[in-house]
Design a protein around this motif. Structure first.
Motif, PDB file in Angstrom:
ATOM      1  N   ARG A  71       0.838  -1.210   0.000  1.00 22.99           N
ATOM      2  CA  ARG A  71       0.000   0.000   0.000  1.00 22.99           C
ATOM      3  C   ARG A  71       0.869   1.255   0.000  1.00 22.99           C
ATOM      4  O   ARG A  71       0.605   2.198  -0.758  1.00 22.99           O
ATOM      5  CB  ARG A  71      -0.915   0.000   1.216  1.00 22.99           C
ATOM      6  CG  ARG A  71      -1.996  -1.042   1.159  1.00 22.99           C
ATOM      7  CD  ARG A  71      -2.772  -1.088   2.442  1.00 22.99           C
ATOM      8  NE  ARG A  71      -3.724  -2.190   2.423  1.00 22.99           N
ATOM      9  CZ  ARG A  71      -4.433  -2.557   3.453  1.00 22.99           C
ATOM     10  NH1 ARG A  71      -4.321  -1.929   4.608  1.00 22.99           N
ATOM     11  NH2 ARG A  71      -5.279  -3.571   3.359  1.00 22.99           N
ATOM     12  N   ARG A  74       2.576   1.713  -3.366  1.00 21.56           N
ATOM     13  CA  ARG A  74       1.669   2.232  -4.387  1.00 21.56           C
ATOM     14  C   ARG A  74       1.453   3.731  -4.207  1.00 21.56           C
ATOM     15  O   ARG A  74       1.448   4.483  -5.184  1.00 21.56           O
ATOM     16  CB  ARG A  74       0.327   1.501  -4.330  1.00 21.56           C
ATOM     17  CG  ARG A  74      -0.665   2.032  -5.336  1.00 21.56           C
ATOM     18  CD  ARG A  74      -1.948   1.283  -5.355  1.00 21.56           C
ATOM     19  NE  ARG A  74      -2.917   1.982  -6.193  1.00 21.56           N
ATOM     20  CZ  ARG A  74      -4.156   1.612  -6.328  1.00 21.56           C
ATOM     21  NH1 ARG A  74      -4.600   0.534  -5.708  1.00 21.56           N
ATOM     22  NH2 ARG A  74      -4.965   2.293  -7.081  1.00 21.56           N
ATOM     23  N   GLU A  78       2.545   6.418  -7.060  1.00 20.49           N
ATOM     24  CA  GLU A  78       1.574   7.280  -7.739  1.00 20.49           C
ATOM     25  C   GLU A  78       1.780   8.755  -7.423  1.00 20.49           C
ATOM     26  O   GLU A  78       1.340   9.611  -8.176  1.00 20.49           O
ATOM     27  CB  GLU A  78       0.151   6.859  -7.363  1.00 20.49           C
ATOM     28  CG  GLU A  78      -0.239   5.524  -7.944  1.00 20.49           C
ATOM     29  CD  GLU A  78      -1.632   5.099  -7.560  1.00 20.49           C
ATOM     30  OE1 GLU A  78      -2.316   5.849  -6.830  1.00 20.49           O
ATOM     31  OE2 GLU A  78      -2.045   4.013  -7.985  1.00 20.49           O
ATOM     32  N   TYR A  81      -0.232  13.841  -6.110  1.00 19.26           N
ATOM     33  CA  TYR A  81      -1.272  14.407  -6.961  1.00 19.26           C
ATOM     34  C   TYR A  81      -1.988  13.373  -7.813  1.00 19.26           C
ATOM     35  O   TYR A  81      -3.093  13.627  -8.296  1.00 19.26           O
ATOM     36  CB  TYR A  81      -0.671  15.493  -7.862  1.00 19.26           C
ATOM     37  CG  TYR A  81      -0.127  16.645  -7.065  1.00 19.26           C
ATOM     38  CD1 TYR A  81      -0.980  17.483  -6.360  1.00 19.26           C
ATOM     39  CD2 TYR A  81       1.232  16.876  -6.990  1.00 19.26           C
ATOM     40  CE1 TYR A  81      -0.490  18.533  -5.612  1.00 19.26           C
ATOM     41  CE2 TYR A  81       1.734  17.922  -6.251  1.00 19.26           C
ATOM     42  CZ  TYR A  81       0.872  18.751  -5.554  1.00 19.26           C
ATOM     43  OH  TYR A  81       1.366  19.778  -4.811  1.00 19.26           O
ATOM     44  N   ASN A  82      -1.401  12.212  -8.040  1.00 18.14           N
ATOM     45  CA  ASN A  82      -2.003  11.210  -8.912  1.00 18.14           C
ATOM     46  C   ASN A  82      -2.654  10.054  -8.155  1.00 18.14           C
ATOM     47  O   ASN A  82      -3.163   9.136  -8.771  1.00 18.14           O
ATOM     48  CB  ASN A  82      -0.946  10.636  -9.859  1.00 18.14           C
ATOM     49  CG  ASN A  82      -0.392  11.691 -10.779  1.00 18.14           C
ATOM     50  OD1 ASN A  82      -1.088  12.626 -11.142  1.00 18.14           O
ATOM     51  ND2 ASN A  82       0.869  11.547 -11.139  1.00 18.14           N
ATOM     52  N   VAL A  83      -2.609  10.060  -6.847  1.00 16.30           N
ATOM     53  CA  VAL A  83      -3.121   8.940  -6.078  1.00 16.30           C
ATOM     54  C   VAL A  83      -4.653   8.924  -6.123  1.00 16.30           C
ATOM     55  O   VAL A  83      -5.305   9.973  -6.166  1.00 16.30           O
ATOM     56  CB  VAL A  83      -2.595   9.003  -4.616  1.00 16.30           C
ATOM     57  CG1 VAL A  83      -3.242  10.114  -3.836  1.00 16.30           C
ATOM     58  CG2 VAL A  83      -2.785   7.690  -3.909  1.00 16.30           C
ATOM     59  N   ASP A  84      -5.211   7.726  -6.166  1.00 14.90           N
ATOM     60  CA  ASP A  84      -6.663   7.537  -6.168  1.00 14.90           C
ATOM     61  C   ASP A  84      -7.186   7.746  -4.743  1.00 14.90           C
ATOM     62  O   ASP A  84      -6.899   6.954  -3.844  1.00 14.90           O
ATOM     63  CB  ASP A  84      -6.995   6.130  -6.666  1.00 14.90           C
ATOM     64  CG  ASP A  84      -8.482   5.861  -6.735  1.00 14.90           C
ATOM     65  OD1 ASP A  84      -9.275   6.832  -6.721  1.00 14.90           O
ATOM     66  OD2 ASP A  84      -8.854   4.678  -6.804  1.00 14.90           O
ATOM     67  N   MET A  85      -7.951   8.801  -4.546  1.00 13.35           N
ATOM     68  CA  MET A  85      -8.393   9.175  -3.196  1.00 13.35           C
ATOM     69  C   MET A  85      -9.316   8.137  -2.567  1.00 13.35           C
ATOM     70  O   MET A  85      -9.238   7.884  -1.368  1.00 13.35           O
ATOM     71  CB  MET A  85      -9.084  10.541  -3.219  1.00 13.35           C
ATOM     72  CG  MET A  85      -8.175  11.663  -3.602  1.00 13.35           C
ATOM     73  SD  MET A  85      -6.805  11.795  -2.465  1.00 13.35           S
ATOM     74  CE  MET A  85      -5.833  13.021  -3.236  1.00 13.35           C
ATOM     75  N   MET A  86     -10.195   7.544  -3.345  1.00 14.06           N
ATOM     76  CA  MET A  86     -11.097   6.529  -2.782  1.00 14.06           C
ATOM     77  C   MET A  86     -10.312   5.294  -2.355  1.00 14.06           C
ATOM     78  O   MET A  86     -10.617   4.677  -1.336  1.00 14.06           O
ATOM     79  CB  MET A  86     -12.179   6.143  -3.800  1.00 14.06           C
ATOM     80  CG  MET A  86     -13.211   7.234  -4.015  1.00 14.06           C
ATOM     81  SD  MET A  86     -13.957   7.820  -2.473  1.00 14.06           S
ATOM     82  CE  MET A  86     -14.870   6.405  -1.957  1.00 14.06           C
ATOM     83  N   TRP A  87      -9.297   4.924  -3.117  1.00  9.95           N
ATOM     84  CA  TRP A  87      -8.455   3.790  -2.737  1.00  9.95           C
ATOM     85  C   TRP A  87      -7.710   4.089  -1.447  1.00  9.95           C
ATOM     86  O   TRP A  87      -7.604   3.227  -0.576  1.00  9.95           O
ATOM     87  CB  TRP A  87      -7.473   3.466  -3.868  1.00  9.95           C
ATOM     88  CG  TRP A  87      -6.560   2.357  -3.511  1.00  9.95           C
ATOM     89  CD1 TRP A  87      -6.814   1.022  -3.631  1.00  9.95           C
ATOM     90  CD2 TRP A  87      -5.252   2.462  -2.946  1.00  9.95           C
ATOM     91  NE1 TRP A  87      -5.743   0.295  -3.169  1.00  9.95           N
ATOM     92  CE2 TRP A  87      -4.767   1.160  -2.742  1.00  9.95           C
ATOM     93  CE3 TRP A  87      -4.443   3.535  -2.594  1.00  9.95           C
ATOM     94  CZ2 TRP A  87      -3.522   0.905  -2.204  1.00  9.95           C
ATOM     95  CZ3 TRP A  87      -3.204   3.275  -2.063  1.00  9.95           C
ATOM     96  CH2 TRP A  87      -2.752   1.972  -1.870  1.00  9.95           C
TER      97      TRP A  87
END
Length: 192
Positions: A71, A74, A78, A81-87
């Motif tokens: 985690r 990842r 990413e 700025y590019n990280v998936d907020m929901m993830w």
């Protein structure tokens, strides 16, 4: 939102849990009912603990957890700025936030709200409340230790069994039962 949860609320909850579990019983007498808990000290203690845990997971060693390491890798890969907020919420924030809230609220609700309903005097309620966090921490440590020990013993048992009885997938010391007709022929030939 993510930054405020990761750098604000989670360190504060970790610091408060460490404060009421470890530091408060060491600093104050058990009968003392009024004490001042500084949210800034809790936040600093929690942030330091969170950073130490993150470093221990990333470096390896006894606290290495492959799930948390993947985690964190990842998130690092990413970028901010590019990280998936929901993830991040589902896989990083909530798995930390929910146990912390549970560990902080369960003893509070049981001791401060539950015991007075049973008619326990307020002085005894406060003593029970002060003891509930260290006792709860010991119970969690014992349960986790028993779980690790159980899986370790099962692993040792399986490896001993496999080393002793299995070669690949075939049993070493397994004799096939003979059928009745084969036993009679073997006894006539003198081979038993």
């Amino acid at each position: 939102l993510i930054v405020s949860l990761w750098l604000g609320i989670i360190p504060t909850l970790i610091g408060r849990l460490l404060q009421v579990t470890i530091l408060l019983p060491l600093w104050f007498a058990i009968e003392k009912t009024s004490f001042f808990l500084s949210i800034y000290k809790d936040w600093a203690l929690g942030l330091l603990s969170l950073q130490l845990w993150h470093k221990a997971v990333m470096v390896g060693g006894p606290l290495e957890d492959s799930v948390w390491r993947t985690r964190f890798d990842r998130m690092k890969r990413e970028g901010l700025y590019n990280v998936d907020m929901m993830w991040v919420l589902k896989e990083v924030i909530f798995p930390l936030l929910l146990p912390l809230v549970t560990l902080l609220m369960l003893p509070y609700l049981m001791m401060i709200k539950g015991l007075p309903m049973l008619g326990v005097p307020p002085k005894l309620v406060m003593v029970a409340f002060r003891c509930s966090y260290p006792v709860g921490a010991l119970m969690v440590i014992l349960c986790e230790g028993m779980s690790v020990t159980s899986s370790w013993l099962v692993s040792i048992h399986d490896s001993i069994r496999d080393d002793r009885y299995l070669v690949g997938q075939h049993l070493n010391n397994y004799d096939k039962p003979r059928m009745a007709g084969q036993e009679e022929e073997a006894s006539k030939d003198g081979v038993v």
